[in-house]
Design a protein around this motif. Structure first.
Motif, PDB file in Angstrom:
ATOM      1  N   GLY A 100       0.815  -1.197   0.000  1.00 39.33           N
ATOM      2  CA  GLY A 100       0.000   0.000   0.000  1.00 39.33           C
ATOM      3  C   GLY A 100       0.855   1.255   0.000  1.00 39.33           C
ATOM      4  O   GLY A 100       0.475   2.286  -0.525  1.00 39.33           O
ATOM      5  N   THR A 102       3.479   1.646  -1.640  1.00 43.08           N
ATOM      6  CA  THR A 102       3.964   1.910  -2.994  1.00 43.08           C
ATOM      7  C   THR A 102       2.829   2.366  -3.888  1.00 43.08           C
ATOM      8  O   THR A 102       3.050   2.683  -5.040  1.00 43.08           O
ATOM      9  CB  THR A 102       4.602   0.665  -3.620  1.00 43.08           C
ATOM     10  OG1 THR A 102       3.576  -0.310  -3.847  1.00 43.08           O
ATOM     11  CG2 THR A 102       5.663   0.074  -2.703  1.00 43.08           C
ATOM     12  N   GLY A 103       1.644   2.386  -3.352  1.00 38.57           N
ATOM     13  CA  GLY A 103       0.525   2.979  -4.058  1.00 38.57           C
ATOM     14  C   GLY A 103      -0.257   2.076  -4.963  1.00 38.57           C
ATOM     15  O   GLY A 103      -1.245   2.499  -5.554  1.00 38.57           O
ATOM     16  N   GLU A 104       0.179   0.838  -5.124  1.00 43.08           N
ATOM     17  CA  GLU A 104      -0.538   0.011  -6.079  1.00 43.08           C
ATOM     18  C   GLU A 104      -1.580  -0.842  -5.382  1.00 43.08           C
ATOM     19  O   GLU A 104      -1.244  -1.839  -4.724  1.00 43.08           O
ATOM     20  CB  GLU A 104       0.394  -0.868  -6.903  1.00 43.08           C
ATOM     21  CG  GLU A 104      -0.366  -1.614  -8.003  1.00 43.08           C
ATOM     22  CD  GLU A 104       0.505  -2.116  -9.109  1.00 43.08           C
ATOM     23  OE1 GLU A 104       1.708  -2.301  -8.878  1.00 43.08           O
ATOM     24  OE2 GLU A 104      -0.035  -2.325 -10.216  1.00 43.08           O
ATOM     25  N   LEU A 105      -2.804  -0.450  -5.538  1.00 42.77           N
ATOM     26  CA  LEU A 105      -3.933  -1.245  -5.101  1.00 42.77           C
ATOM     27  C   LEU A 105      -4.558  -1.892  -6.330  1.00 42.77           C
ATOM     28  O   LEU A 105      -4.606  -1.297  -7.400  1.00 42.77           O
ATOM     29  CB  LEU A 105      -4.983  -0.389  -4.405  1.00 42.77           C
ATOM     30  CG  LEU A 105      -4.567   0.421  -3.186  1.00 42.77           C
ATOM     31  CD1 LEU A 105      -5.788   1.047  -2.545  1.00 42.77           C
ATOM     32  CD2 LEU A 105      -3.798  -0.421  -2.204  1.00 42.77           C
TER      33      LEU A 105
ATOM     34  N   PHE B  34       0.662   9.499  -6.024  1.00 43.16           N
ATOM     35  CA  PHE B  34       0.432   8.645  -7.187  1.00 43.16           C
ATOM     36  C   PHE B  34      -0.646   9.257  -8.062  1.00 43.16           C
ATOM     37  O   PHE B  34      -1.482  10.035  -7.596  1.00 43.16           O
ATOM     38  CB  PHE B  34      -0.027   7.252  -6.738  1.00 43.16           C
ATOM     39  CG  PHE B  34       0.814   6.666  -5.639  1.00 43.16           C
ATOM     40  CD1 PHE B  34       0.461   6.844  -4.313  1.00 43.16           C
ATOM     41  CD2 PHE B  34       1.965   5.964  -5.933  1.00 43.16           C
ATOM     42  CE1 PHE B  34       1.238   6.334  -3.294  1.00 43.16           C
ATOM     43  CE2 PHE B  34       2.756   5.449  -4.922  1.00 43.16           C
ATOM     44  CZ  PHE B  34       2.388   5.630  -3.595  1.00 43.16           C
ATOM     45  N   TYR B  36      -3.699   7.795 -10.485  1.00 46.55           N
ATOM     46  CA  TYR B  36      -4.480   6.663 -10.949  1.00 46.55           C
ATOM     47  C   TYR B  36      -5.316   7.123 -12.137  1.00 46.55           C
ATOM     48  O   TYR B  36      -5.667   8.297 -12.252  1.00 46.55           O
ATOM     49  CB  TYR B  36      -5.438   6.167  -9.851  1.00 46.55           C
ATOM     50  CG  TYR B  36      -4.885   5.080  -8.965  1.00 46.55           C
ATOM     51  CD1 TYR B  36      -3.852   5.343  -8.073  1.00 46.55           C
ATOM     52  CD2 TYR B  36      -5.407   3.793  -9.016  1.00 46.55           C
ATOM     53  CE1 TYR B  36      -3.356   4.339  -7.253  1.00 46.55           C
ATOM     54  CE2 TYR B  36      -4.923   2.786  -8.200  1.00 46.55           C
ATOM     55  CZ  TYR B  36      -3.895   3.064  -7.323  1.00 46.55           C
ATOM     56  OH  TYR B  36      -3.405   2.072  -6.511  1.00 46.55           O
ATOM     57  N   LEU B  46      -3.556   2.021 -11.183  1.00 48.09           N
ATOM     58  CA  LEU B  46      -2.374   2.842 -10.988  1.00 48.09           C
ATOM     59  C   LEU B  46      -1.774   3.241 -12.330  1.00 48.09           C
ATOM     60  O   LEU B  46      -1.483   2.392 -13.171  1.00 48.09           O
ATOM     61  CB  LEU B  46      -1.342   2.083 -10.155  1.00 48.09           C
ATOM     62  CG  LEU B  46      -0.023   2.812  -9.887  1.00 48.09           C
ATOM     63  CD1 LEU B  46      -0.254   4.052  -9.034  1.00 48.09           C
ATOM     64  CD2 LEU B  46       0.979   1.873  -9.223  1.00 48.09           C
ATOM     65  N   THR B  91      -0.530   9.237   0.312  1.00 51.52           N
ATOM     66  CA  THR B  91      -0.488   8.446   1.533  1.00 51.52           C
ATOM     67  C   THR B  91       0.330   9.212   2.569  1.00 51.52           C
ATOM     68  O   THR B  91       1.139  10.072   2.220  1.00 51.52           O
ATOM     69  CB  THR B  91       0.168   7.071   1.329  1.00 51.52           C
ATOM     70  OG1 THR B  91       1.562   7.266   1.030  1.00 51.52           O
ATOM     71  CG2 THR B  91      -0.478   6.318   0.196  1.00 51.52           C
ATOM     72  N   GLU B  96      -0.687   2.846   5.245  1.00 48.82           N
ATOM     73  CA  GLU B  96      -1.015   2.295   3.937  1.00 48.82           C
ATOM     74  C   GLU B  96      -2.359   2.775   3.431  1.00 48.82           C
ATOM     75  O   GLU B  96      -2.881   2.267   2.460  1.00 48.82           O
ATOM     76  CB  GLU B  96      -0.986   0.768   3.994  1.00 48.82           C
ATOM     77  CG  GLU B  96       0.391   0.222   4.272  1.00 48.82           C
ATOM     78  CD  GLU B  96       0.507  -1.258   3.992  1.00 48.82           C
ATOM     79  OE1 GLU B  96       1.173  -1.940   4.777  1.00 48.82           O
ATOM     80  OE2 GLU B  96      -0.068  -1.732   3.003  1.00 48.82           O
ATOM     81  N   LEU B  98      -4.600   4.994   1.375  1.00 50.96           N
ATOM     82  CA  LEU B  98      -4.511   5.855   0.213  1.00 50.96           C
ATOM     83  C   LEU B  98      -5.722   6.775   0.177  1.00 50.96           C
ATOM     84  O   LEU B  98      -6.857   6.319   0.227  1.00 50.96           O
ATOM     85  CB  LEU B  98      -4.475   5.021  -1.066  1.00 50.96           C
ATOM     86  CG  LEU B  98      -3.104   4.463  -1.489  1.00 50.96           C
ATOM     87  CD1 LEU B  98      -2.617   3.415  -0.519  1.00 50.96           C
ATOM     88  CD2 LEU B  98      -3.173   3.914  -2.897  1.00 50.96           C
TER      89      LEU B  98
END
Lengths: 116, 110
Positions: A100, A102-105, B34, B36, B46, B91, B96, B98
């Motif tokens: 999480g 690293t931002g990739e969900l 990030f 998306y 992402l 974040t 964790e 987001l």
């Protein structure tokens, strides 16, 4: 097709009824999230699990919403009673532990709820 | 004030043009950033991370300005397939969770 499975894809219900959504994350993913996305807005976190434990449910309306992930695998989100304002897309997402940050969900295709 | 704010648009841009949009965040403790992408009636995916030094992925460039607390996304030589909603995500340190912005809707016009 998303690897995170959600059901049902669509649900129409009347206000005051009970609704339940199910999510099966990617195998091995320790972290599971439920987001709500109202049309025209970004996803809003409702609850975050790490394995079977709730990490964050600060935005979950606990008077009517509940979520569980009993065995640390699949999860259920319940609304009882449903209200008109609950009409939205309910998105489930998962990530490996620590991913999480690293931002990739990885999101499922969502369950679209319409409350009449 | 929302934790993450974006101009919802819509941005209607001719094919081949360059388009840029920003996202501001309110919490100086925000650690990671990030972008998306969300296609109509689809789940978010992402697009790219945003590093302090800025980063590029093909036609996409993301930049971070910690002093002014904003991130940006630049799309060069835009394609019809770039039409989507672009969501800014942040974040916090050690967390964790987001947090998503409202998204910026982009339509590329032929």
């Amino acid at each position: 097709e998303a690897e995170v499975a959600q059901s049902p894809r669509y649900k129409i219900t009347e206000k005051s009824q009970a609704v339940a959504f199910w999510c099966d994350p990617i195998s091995g993913h320790a972290t599971l999230y439920w987001y709500r996305q109202i049309l025209g807005q970004g996803p809003e976190l409702l609850v975050q699990f790490q394995d079977e434990s709730v990490v964050d449910d600060s935005q979950l309306p606990k008077d009517r919403f509940s979520a569980e992930r009993l065995k640390g695998v699949d999860s259920t989100l319940k609304i009882q009673p449903a209200e008109l304002g609950d009409s939205a897309m309910y998105l489930c997402a998962s990530s490996p532990l620590g991913q999480g940050k690293t931002g990739e969900l990885f999101f499922g295709e969502g369950s679209r709820l319409t409350v009449l | 004030r929302k934790e993450v704010e974006q101009d919802p648009g819509p941005f209607n841009v001719p094919e081949g043009a360059t388009v840029a949009f920003n996202c501001t965040y309110s919490n100086s403790a925000s650690q990671s950033f990030f972008w998306y992408r969300q296609d109509c009636r689809k789940e978010p995916k992402l697009l790219m991370s945003v590093y302090s030094s800025g980063n590029e992925d093909g036609r996409f460039t993301a930049q971070l300005n910690r002093a002014s607390q904003y991130i940006s996304l630049l799309i060069r030589d835009s394609k019809l397939s770039d039409s989507a909603t672009y969501l800014c995500v942040v974040t916090r340190f050690g967390n964790e969770k987001l947090t998503f912005g409202t998204g910026t809707r982009l339509t590329i016009i032929p």
